[in-house]
Design an enzyme around this catalytic site. Structure first.
Site, PDB file in Angstrom:
ATOM      1  N   ASP A 128      -6.971  -1.782  -4.872  1.00 42.13           N
ATOM      2  CA  ASP A 128      -8.102  -1.477  -3.990  1.00 42.13           C
ATOM      3  C   ASP A 128      -9.075  -0.506  -4.661  1.00 42.13           C
ATOM      4  O   ASP A 128     -10.297  -0.639  -4.515  1.00 42.13           O
ATOM      5  CB  ASP A 128      -7.593  -0.869  -2.679  1.00 42.13           C
ATOM      6  CG  ASP A 128      -6.740  -1.846  -1.885  1.00 42.13           C
ATOM      7  OD1 ASP A 128      -6.946  -3.065  -2.036  1.00 42.13           O
ATOM      8  OD2 ASP A 128      -5.865  -1.388  -1.128  1.00 42.13           O
TER       9      ASP A 128
ATOM     10  N   ASP B  76       0.853  -1.188   0.000  1.00 45.42           N
ATOM     11  CA  ASP B  76       0.000   0.000   0.000  1.00 45.42           C
ATOM     12  C   ASP B  76       0.887   1.236   0.000  1.00 45.42           C
ATOM     13  O   ASP B  76       1.979   1.232   0.582  1.00 45.42           O
ATOM     14  CB  ASP B  76      -0.908   0.018   1.237  1.00 45.42           C
ATOM     15  CG  ASP B  76      -1.977  -1.059   1.187  1.00 45.42           C
ATOM     16  OD1 ASP B  76      -2.426  -1.391   0.076  1.00 45.42           O
ATOM     17  OD2 ASP B  76      -2.353  -1.571   2.260  1.00 45.42           O
TER      18      ASP B  76
END
Length: 235
Positions: free
Chosen positions: A212, A193
């Site tokens: 995502d 991330d």
């Protein structure tokens, strides 16, 4: 006198039998009224047309059947949506590679102050770090879940209605995102991330990545299709 009477009766009997035989053999013409013939002809020519047609084991009004929508599946045209999924996957993996090579772990790089930073982080769990500290088994659990989802989305894209473009787009975005995070879990055992949305030090949204975004936007498009468009297609 009696003999003459017997001969006469015998002659009449033979005549009756002969007439019956001719009628049975259609040798005697039968007069048909022209009026009756005309009525029968008109009746035959004005036989009502079928108002209902059969469909399977049911009977449907003919006009309604003509108006029923024909749902044509994507079929081979699903490759267009597969290309979209591949684009999401490539973008996801490329940006993660950049984040790992250009950013230091947990060291924010301001992009748009005070709303957006690039911050390298790793997620061992699911969204919002769910089960991140479960002990390692979650890697295989979420990998298996993502694998099953990817297969389901791949098949569903083929069977989805061709007219439902918003639905197919949502499925493709979800497919690309699911495979993107699956590759991370299988390759390094965690998800990369790096996108950090926040407001100064007051509010922080959990870090996420391009995969995502694909999954979330895909789910949103599918919900919009279900609420606003699916009923119109079925009319």
């Amino acid at each position: 006198m009696t003999e003459s009477t017997d001969r006469l009766d015998s002659t009449k009997l033979n005549s009756v039998e002969s007439a019956s035989t001719n009628i049975a053999d259609n040798k005697v013409p039968i007069a048909v009224s022209s009026t009756h013939q005309s009525i029968d002809s008109k009746t035959m020519n004005h036989t009502p047309k079928a108002m209902y047609v059969t469909s399977g084991n049911s009977i449907t009004p003919k006009g309604k059947l003509d108006k029923m929508p024909k749902m044509v599946a994507n079929g081979s045209r699903a490759f267009i949506w597969y290309l979209l999924a591949i684009m999401v996957l490539i973008l996801d993996q490329w940006t993660k590679w950049l984040a790992q090579t250009k950013l230091a772990f947990n060291d924010p790089v301001p992009v748009i102050e005070p709303f957006l930073n690039w911050t390298l982080a790793y997620n061992y769990g699911a969204a919002f770090s769910f089960l991140a500290n479960a002990g390692g088994w979650q890697k295989w659990f979420f990998s298996g879940l993502a694998f099953v989802m990817a297969i389901f989305l791949t098949v569903y894209l083929i069977k989805a209605p061709r007219a439902a473009k918003l639905l197919s787009m949502g499925l493709a975005l979800m497919l690309g995102g699911a495979i993107g995070n699956l590759i991370d879990r299988l390759r390094i055992g965690k998800v990369v991330d790096f996108i950090h949305v926040h407001y100064a030090d007051v509010w922080n949204y959990p870090l996420f990545n391009v995969a995502d975004i694909g999954v979330c936007v895909g789910v949103a498009l599918i919900i919009i299709d279900m609420i606003f468009l699916e009923s119109k297609r079925n009319k």
